[in-house]
Each structure stands twice: as C-alpha cells, then as structure tokens.
Design an enzyme around this catalytic site. Sequence first.
Site, PDB file in Angstrom:
ATOM      1  N   LYS A 128      31.362  32.502  17.467  1.00 48.52           N
ATOM      2  CA  LYS A 128      32.522  31.962  18.179  1.00 48.52           C
ATOM      3  C   LYS A 128      33.310  31.065  17.219  1.00 48.52           C
ATOM      4  CE  LYS A 128      33.292  28.279  20.362  1.00 48.52           C
ATOM      5  NZ  LYS A 128      34.628  28.146  19.735  1.00 48.52           N
TER       6      LYS A 128
ATOM      7  N   GLU B 178      25.541  21.567  10.778  1.00 46.08           N
ATOM      8  CA  GLU B 178      26.302  21.022   9.649  1.00 46.08           C
ATOM      9  C   GLU B 178      27.395  20.171  10.286  1.00 46.08           C
ATOM     10  OE1 GLU B 178      28.597  20.007   7.287  1.00 46.08           O
ATOM     11  OE2 GLU B 178      29.361  22.020   6.870  1.00 46.08           O
TER      12      GLU B 178
ATOM     13  N   CYS C 166      34.481  18.179   5.773  1.00 48.04           N
ATOM     14  CA  CYS C 166      33.402  17.246   6.095  1.00 48.04           C
ATOM     15  C   CYS C 166      32.845  16.566   4.847  1.00 48.04           C
ATOM     16  CB  CYS C 166      32.306  17.965   6.868  1.00 48.04           C
ATOM     17  SG  CYS C 166      31.779  19.463   6.072  1.00 48.04           S
TER      18      CYS C 166
ATOM     19  N   GLU D 154      34.823   9.139  10.661  1.00 42.07           N
ATOM     20  CA  GLU D 154      35.292  10.221   9.791  1.00 42.07           C
ATOM     21  C   GLU D 154      36.809  10.326   9.955  1.00 42.07           C
ATOM     22  OE1 GLU D 154      33.784  14.135  10.783  1.00 42.07           O
ATOM     23  OE2 GLU D 154      33.518  14.572   8.662  1.00 42.07           O
TER      24      GLU D 154
HETATM   25  P1  ADP Z   1      36.504  19.553  15.313  1.00 48.37           P
HETATM   26  O1  ADP Z   1      36.664  18.128  15.726  1.00 48.37           O
HETATM   27  O2  ADP Z   1      36.416  19.776  13.865  1.00 48.37           O
HETATM   28  O3  ADP Z   1      37.418  20.495  16.027  1.00 48.37           O
HETATM   29  P2  ADP Z   1      34.427  20.371  17.083  1.00 48.37           P
HETATM   30  O4  ADP Z   1      33.001  19.986  16.969  1.00 48.37           O
HETATM   31  O5  ADP Z   1      35.183  19.893  18.269  1.00 48.37           O
HETATM   32  O6  ADP Z   1      35.051  19.899  15.716  1.00 48.37           O
HETATM   33  O7  ADP Z   1      34.601  21.942  17.019  1.00 48.37           O
HETATM   34  C1  ADP Z   1      33.835  22.786  16.214  1.00 48.37           C
HETATM   35  C2  ADP Z   1      33.521  24.030  16.990  1.00 48.37           C
HETATM   36  O8  ADP Z   1      32.797  23.642  18.161  1.00 48.37           O
HETATM   37  C3  ADP Z   1      34.711  24.826  17.493  1.00 48.37           C
HETATM   38  O9  ADP Z   1      34.401  26.204  17.414  1.00 48.37           O
HETATM   39  C4  ADP Z   1      34.845  24.404  18.940  1.00 48.37           C
HETATM   40  O10 ADP Z   1      35.429  25.398  19.745  1.00 48.37           O
HETATM   41  C5  ADP Z   1      33.385  24.243  19.302  1.00 48.37           C
HETATM   42  N1  ADP Z   1      33.131  23.376  20.458  1.00 48.37           N
HETATM   43  C6  ADP Z   1      33.784  22.274  20.849  1.00 48.37           C
HETATM   44  N2  ADP Z   1      33.210  21.743  21.945  1.00 48.37           N
HETATM   45  C7  ADP Z   1      32.149  22.529  22.260  1.00 48.37           C
HETATM   46  C8  ADP Z   1      31.121  22.520  23.277  1.00 48.37           C
HETATM   47  N3  ADP Z   1      31.069  21.567  24.201  1.00 48.37           N
HETATM   48  N4  ADP Z   1      30.204  23.495  23.256  1.00 48.37           N
HETATM   49  C9  ADP Z   1      30.229  24.449  22.295  1.00 48.37           C
HETATM   50  N5  ADP Z   1      31.144  24.530  21.331  1.00 48.37           N
HETATM   51  C10 ADP Z   1      32.104  23.579  21.297  1.00 48.37           C
END
Ligand code: ADP
Length: 476
Positions: free
Chosen positions: A170, A246, A280, A377
């Site tokens: 995903k 990560e 990161c 960050e």
């Molecule tokens: P960033 O702040 O870099 O966008 P995130 O951790 O929010 O980092 O997003 C990284 C990935 O995690 C993306 O693919 C996002 O769609 C997914 N994501 C965000 N929230 C959730 C969640 N609650 N469960 C699973 N995947 C998530």
Amino acid sequence: MSDRLTLIAGYIGLDEGLAVHNPADGQHIATVRDWSPDDVREAITKADAAFKIWSKHTAKERAAILQRWYQLIMDHQEQLALIATMECGKPLAESRGEVAYGASFVEWFAEEGKRTYGDTIPTHSAGKRIMTLKQPIGVISAITPWNFPVAMITRKIAPALAAGCTAIVKPAEATPLSALALEVLARKAGVPDDVFTVVTTRDPVKVGKVLSTDPTIRKLSFTGSTAVGKILMQQAATTVKKTSMELGGNAPFIVFDDADIDAAIAGAMASKYRNAGQTCVCTNRFFIQDGIYDEFVSRFTAEVATLKIGDGRDAATRIGPLINEAAVQKVENMVSASVAAGADLLLGGSRHPAGDNFYAPTLLGNVTMDMPVANAEIFGPVAPIIRFSHEDEVIKAANDTPYGLAAYVYSRDLGRVWRMMEALEYGMVGINEGILSTEVAPFGGIKQSGIGREGASCGIDEYMEIKYCLIGGLDR
Ligand code: ADP
C-alpha cells in the site's frame, strides 16, 4: 500530461477514486482505483495461492525475473523519475537518483536470493545431526511513504520476492503512481499475477488495519512516522506478525573544530536539503563546535542562499515544494515557535512565493535543545544550529532524543572518530559523509526509529524464517 504517463495509462483514467495532485502547482495528474478493505482481503487470498507456486520456484528462477525487472526499471528511468517528481515534487535529478537507488535493491536481492544458506551445526549427541533451513515467511504486506515513492517499495519488495514471499503493497495516498508503474514493469519482467500487488486507497486506516491484522499476512514492513508505526505494531501483535519498522529520526550533524570544513559544508547541504529536507535521515540538528561555529555558519548561510527553489521539473531546481499544506504549516509553526523562544533567524523563515506548498530554505542560529526545531522531526528545509564546546556535552545532547536513525560526524581525529562511532545511539553513523544510503549496507534505526534492517545481505533475512531440523537415530 498523459503522454508522459504511458507506463501507467491503463490505471489512471478513472472518474472516481484516489485523485493524485502535483504538490508544485496543485494540478490534477490522475485518478486511480480506491481499493476497499474487502478488495484487499481478496488480494491477500490470491497472494496466498500465488505463494504456494512462487515459493517453489528455484532462487535462480526468481533471480532471473528480478534481474529483468531491474533492467526494465533502469530502461524507464526517465519516465519513472518524471512520475516521481510530478507526484512528490522532488527535483528531477533527485528522482533519477532515486530510481537508480530503487533499482539497485532489485539487482542486489536478485543476487542475494541465491545465497540464503542454512547451517549444518556440529552435533551435541552422537547419532544426531542438526541443520537449519531458511524458508520464505509467506505473504507479506508493506506500507510505504510518499518521500521515496520508488525506492521504499523496491527496498521491501525485492528481498521479499527474492526470498520466495508474495507481497501486497500500500503506497502513500499522495504517491500511488510510482508504485503502479513499478507493478507494470514487474509484470513485464515476468513476475506472475498476485505475487506483487499494489493496493491504492483513500482510506489508509482501514486498509492498513487489514494489512496488519489479516491472519494470512505473516510479516508487515512499514516505513513512515513513529506514531503510525506504533499503531501498526499494536495491530500486528494481535496475530503475532513479524514486523520491520523504519520510522522517524532526529539526526545530529556534529562538526568538530578539527573538521575539513569544505567537506562539512558539502555534507551539510546534501544531508539537510535533499528532497527539501523531507527524508528520515535528513539532518535535524547541526551541532557546531565553538572554534569553527562562526565560519561554518557564515559559509553554510552563503551556500544555502544560492539554492534555486521551484517546480522539480525545471532542471535548475534544487528545492521543490513540500508535500502538502499541512507540511508547510507544521514547518511554519516550528520555526516561529523557535524564533519566539530565542533562535536567531539567519535566512528564510517564511513561505516562498513559488507556490502554496513552498517554504524558503531556512537557517536558525543559537538554537537550544528546548526549542521545537531541536526536538521534533522537521521534515522541511530548515537547519537549526546549536553551539557546543566539549565532546562529552555533544554526545549527551545528540543522544538526548527518543530517536536513533542516522547521525553524522565531521572530524579528522581518529581517536575522536572511534569514540563518536561507539557513543552515538544511532543505527547508522556517517563519518565525514553526509549521505550514507546504499543497497549494500544495512539501513535502519534503533530506539523509536525502528526495528530491522533493509538492504545488505541481512535485508533478506527479514523475509525468511529459520527452521531447525534434527535428524536422530543415525547410530541405530
Ligand atoms: P508521513 O507523515 O510521512 O506521511 P505516515 O506515517 O503518516 O507518514 O504515512 C506513511 C504511510 O502510512 C502512508 O502509506 C500512509 O498512508 C500510511 N498510514 C497512515 N496512517 C495509517 C494507519 N493508521 N494505518 C496504516 N497505515 C497508515
């Protein structure tokens, strides 16, 4: 624009679904399928069926397919780079670099897959023999971020496929197009249906829940924020899945008085301003020793002032947009709170007229550890600079964070270099270098920056189980 997206033409012409926009100008690029949780469960069932076949191929057969995938990615480097720039905003030169870096994992793990040796272990008892087999873990899921829309996928999928696993990925909502393009090329290379499936969605929470709880999935690999990583680890715990995480960082960049200052400035530029500060491993805190502080700050400021800001598709651009309005707001708030707390604004400090999502490269001097820019960050083009006097003091300050991903040190004193390498609580330490990612070395963090390593020969172990086999009765 569609003539530039021929690779993924079959995926993008929908009226309804997940809409993708260019962060540089807000333009709609494409609309892709919005997978529901049920659609994803169906894909997992198919991936499970495909695992029974893919895992039975020899490693050499899988390697040949992965080598073709590597070659196709490199053959399409230009188009993949353009797609990445259009959906995540980074300058084209950086996107080209990312495609080559992403492809390198496919080549590397095509090779490593052939060397997943087990052991024969000297026996503890006459008449018994002990050995281990390494076997693919099963169907794996991967959830990836928008800042490296190509490489964060290949870094997980190449070792998984080489090991004999099948995978559901995903990608982030902002950057599904690079993922789909990689899927197209994988099919062309001969990766069978359902061995590698990209699921794009508007609802990462619901789809993420399926990918972290479905009992068929045996392993979850995630790159993203520490906050989401913690949620996914909790969800994965319900079925005791193996996880690789990560997560976020708070990288220190430490320059001692005896450093080669030219190298330190070059390293500072590379480690801070790559992808507009949105990686990161980007430096989050510059620690500069008293004796070199003034010279470093004045040269660094002059260098940052030359950065050209604009649309990543322009060849001259060095700094593109941030990913969205929320990212700009976060950076804006951090900078103003830090200036209000006493930081000196040396450069920038505001949005940039290039467009809604642009923030000017910014330098803050005389930062202290209690300011927001030193704790969270940043994920933006902001460099906080902290002055220090003694080695012990900087080690303590550098380690005073829940994160532990990358750290950088500039010094020509060999004794000091060793002491720093050993004392810094980080998964990766760069000495006199501002960029350390390569497919041949283990990438990953400690503390709340993550679990597991990607790349290197150990990267494939994340997708394999060790089975211990005992053969007895040999003396009867
Ligand atoms: P960033 O702040 O870099 O966008 P995130 O951790 O929010 O980092 O997003 C990284 C990935 O995690 C993306 O693919 C996002 O769609 C997914 N994501 C965000 N929230 C959730 C969640 N609650 N469960 C699973 N995947 C998530």
